[in-house]
Design a protein around this motif. Sequence first.
Motif, mmCIF file in Angstrom:
data_model
loop_
_atom_site.group_PDB
_atom_site.id
_atom_site.type_symbol
_atom_site.label_atom_id
_atom_site.label_comp_id
_atom_site.label_asym_id
_atom_site.label_seq_id
_atom_site.Cartn_x
_atom_site.Cartn_y
_atom_site.Cartn_z
ATOM 1 N N LYS A 198 101.534 31.356 28.097
ATOM 2 C CA LYS A 198 100.972 30.110 28.808
ATOM 3 C C LYS A 198 101.403 28.773 28.034
ATOM 4 O O LYS A 198 101.065 27.928 28.481
ATOM 5 N N GLY A 199 101.434 29.077 26.641
ATOM 6 C CA GLY A 199 101.664 27.890 25.856
ATOM 7 C C GLY A 199 103.319 27.670 25.524
ATOM 8 O O GLY A 199 104.154 28.174 25.768
ATOM 9 N N ALA A 200 103.416 26.396 24.632
ATOM 10 C CA ALA A 200 104.628 26.036 24.433
ATOM 11 C C ALA A 200 104.425 25.464 22.912
ATOM 12 O O ALA A 200 103.760 24.358 22.689
ATOM 13 N N SER A 201 105.029 26.018 21.797
ATOM 14 C CA SER A 201 104.687 25.541 20.489
ATOM 15 C C SER A 201 105.574 24.404 20.096
ATOM 16 O O SER A 201 106.719 24.505 19.988
ATOM 17 N N ALA A 202 104.753 23.294 19.701
ATOM 18 C CA ALA A 202 105.333 22.172 19.134
ATOM 19 C C ALA A 202 105.874 22.363 17.820
ATOM 20 O O ALA A 202 106.784 21.782 17.106
ATOM 21 N N ILE A 203 105.037 23.212 17.169
ATOM 22 C CA ILE A 203 105.584 23.465 15.627
ATOM 23 C C ILE A 203 106.806 24.349 15.894
ATOM 24 O O ILE A 203 107.780 24.127 14.757
ATOM 25 N N GLN A 204 107.166 25.152 16.469
ATOM 26 C CA GLN A 204 108.179 26.122 16.738
ATOM 27 C C GLN A 204 109.341 25.127 16.841
ATOM 28 O O GLN A 204 110.456 25.054 16.072
ATOM 29 N N GLU A 205 109.143 24.205 17.808
ATOM 30 C CA GLU A 205 110.206 23.228 17.970
ATOM 31 C C GLU A 205 110.530 22.482 16.760
ATOM 32 O O GLU A 205 111.789 22.028 16.719
ATOM 33 N N LEU A 206 109.484 21.940 16.212
ATOM 34 C CA LEU A 206 109.820 21.039 14.894
ATOM 35 C C LEU A 206 110.367 21.860 13.860
ATOM 36 O O LEU A 206 111.404 21.491 13.242
ATOM 37 N N GLY A 211 100.515 19.160 12.327
ATOM 38 C CA GLY A 211 100.432 19.497 13.830
ATOM 39 C C GLY A 211 99.579 20.786 13.809
ATOM 40 O O GLY A 211 99.038 21.388 13.041
ATOM 41 N N GLY A 212 99.489 21.198 15.107
ATOM 42 C CA GLY A 212 98.649 22.278 15.570
ATOM 43 C C GLY A 212 97.175 21.773 15.558
ATOM 44 O O GLY A 212 96.910 20.748 15.448
ATOM 45 N N GLN A 213 96.600 22.693 16.292
ATOM 46 C CA GLN A 213 94.920 22.678 16.772
ATOM 47 C C GLN A 213 94.112 23.488 16.103
ATOM 48 O O GLN A 213 93.225 23.098 15.388
ATOM 49 N N SER A 214 94.847 24.953 16.150
ATOM 50 C CA SER A 214 93.869 25.925 15.122
ATOM 51 C C SER A 214 94.862 26.999 14.930
ATOM 52 O O SER A 214 95.694 27.042 15.735
ATOM 53 N N VAL A 215 94.447 27.928 14.014
ATOM 54 C CA VAL A 215 95.460 29.271 13.699
ATOM 55 C C VAL A 215 95.489 29.810 14.955
ATOM 56 O O VAL A 215 96.636 30.563 14.997
ATOM 57 N N ASN A 216 94.581 29.886 15.781
ATOM 58 C CA ASN A 216 94.924 31.039 16.973
ATOM 59 C C ASN A 216 95.199 30.234 18.209
ATOM 60 O O ASN A 216 94.677 30.689 19.365
ATOM 61 N N THR A 217 95.728 29.024 17.952
ATOM 62 C CA THR A 217 96.008 28.344 19.426
ATOM 63 C C THR A 217 97.476 28.025 19.379
ATOM 64 O O THR A 217 97.940 27.613 18.106
ATOM 65 N N ILE A 218 98.185 28.246 20.445
ATOM 66 C CA ILE A 218 99.782 27.570 20.302
ATOM 67 C C ILE A 218 99.669 26.115 20.106
ATOM 68 O O ILE A 218 99.025 25.361 20.903
ATOM 69 N N ALA A 219 100.512 25.550 19.260
ATOM 70 C CA ALA A 219 100.353 24.362 18.796
ATOM 71 C C ALA A 219 100.846 23.645 19.941
ATOM 72 O O ALA A 219 102.014 23.265 19.997
ATOM 73 N N PRO A 220 100.014 22.283 20.273
ATOM 74 C CA PRO A 220 100.416 21.495 21.454
ATOM 75 C C PRO A 220 101.046 20.089 20.925
ATOM 76 O O PRO A 220 101.759 19.129 21.661
ATOM 77 N N PHE A 221 101.028 20.029 19.457
ATOM 78 C CA PHE A 221 101.385 18.798 18.994
ATOM 79 C C PHE A 221 102.172 18.932 17.450
ATOM 80 O O PHE A 221 101.520 19.746 16.913
ATOM 81 N N ALA A 222 103.054 18.237 17.200
ATOM 82 C CA ALA A 222 103.541 18.169 15.825
ATOM 83 C C ALA A 222 104.352 16.979 15.627
ATOM 84 O O ALA A 222 104.798 16.337 16.391
ATOM 85 N N GLU A 223 104.256 16.653 14.275
ATOM 86 C CA GLU A 223 105.053 15.423 13.954
ATOM 87 C C GLU A 223 105.585 15.491 12.558
ATOM 88 O O GLU A 223 105.170 16.211 11.839
ATOM 89 N N ALA A 224 106.399 14.759 12.075
ATOM 90 C CA ALA A 224 107.194 14.698 11.033
ATOM 91 C C ALA A 224 107.789 13.272 10.480
ATOM 92 O O ALA A 224 108.012 12.606 11.352
ATOM 93 N N GLY A 225 108.108 13.129 9.311
ATOM 94 C CA GLY A 225 108.643 11.898 8.721
ATOM 95 C C GLY A 225 109.725 12.410 8.137
ATOM 96 O O GLY A 225 109.783 13.293 7.129
ATOM 97 N N ILE A 226 110.979 11.700 8.249
ATOM 98 C CA ILE A 226 112.122 11.716 7.935
ATOM 99 C C ILE A 226 112.803 10.892 6.752
ATOM 100 O O ILE A 226 112.758 9.654 7.346
#
Length: 378
Positions: free
Chosen positions: A202-210, A235-250
């Motif tokens: 049911k989740g979509a991992s922002a960390i995976q995409e990042l 990013g991420g919310q907790s270790v046992n949660t599919i991450a709803p958010f992630a960000e990066a500086g380039i």
Amino acid sequence: MQDYFEKEKDNMLHLLERIVNIDSGSYQKAGVDKVGDILINEFAQLGFIADVHEIPDKGNNIVLKHEEATNPSILLIGHIDTVFPAGTVAKRPFTVEGDFAKGPGVFDMKASHVMTLYALKYLISQNNDAYKNVLIIINTDEEIGSISSRELIVATAKKVQYVFIMEPADLAGNVVTGRKGGGKFFVKIYGKSAHAGVAPEKGASAIQELALKIVALHELTKKEGIHVNVGLVSGGQSVNTIAPFAEAGIDLRFETQEQGEFAQAKILEICSFTETPNTRIEISGGITRPAWKTDERQNELLSFMRDAASEWNIDLGSTYSGGGSDGNFTGNMGIPTIDGLGPRGGNAHQDDEFMVISSLNERGQLLVKVLDKINKRN
């Protein structure tokens, strides 16, 4: 002249201690303005009038010009912001250990302002009107790309013939005659949270995409003259949660404008879509400093400076830097620009940053001689 700088050594160190012992990170407006006010007062005692450019959320940029000056041909540029967080001074204030001064921003680049002040004091004490041929910009946000000061720098530089960037020199005393261009980009990825054990589908991992984006972005470094570094991630919310958010500086670096424009287009392309279902991406930022390459007029100015340095039996070396400065703007404009005229030292942006105290004398004399020779030539 050497005796003058030696005699003023204690006064220079006292002023340096005052301004180093003020937290003045780029976003600490009160501290940056306090340093600026001290320098305004010091230069005012020499007859320099301050034109203060108010900035609401960062330090006020300052242009200094002597009251007797008419049409200065030389622009000196230096920044007073540092990279250090509030509270750094309390942890490691200004100290002197033998021939080394230490403290946040002592090398990059508060010592340069003290050296510049006393070089102009010397010229005035000798009734040498080269001080009338100088404009000074005190920049307050160089460490974050000169966002608020770039327009002022460019507009002022158009009025002069030469630009000297008072960034510090390396331990060897080399000046800088070219710098890589640079850019900053910021990516935000939005996914969907879900329990990692009960219903991961049911989740979509922002960390995976990042992670996919980081691999693709770093691949750009294989292109000639281009370097891309994803230096900040969260990013991420907790270790046992599919991450709803992630960000990066380039961070982007490039040797030519063409390379920079190519890399910027590729970064935007990579971050224009997502591969992980039910995620979306946002990107902001862009090129912050153009590339600066040495040209014929630049080499002429360097040769002129080397002639001045040779009068003290100094073999003035030059170098090309991967780091950016305000010299990127003026050098890219085609205005003869030399960078790194400040005192020698090392370890900028680090806890063990240091400045070689004896180089205040050495580099101060070089600045005096160069200003004098240009003034006489004009």
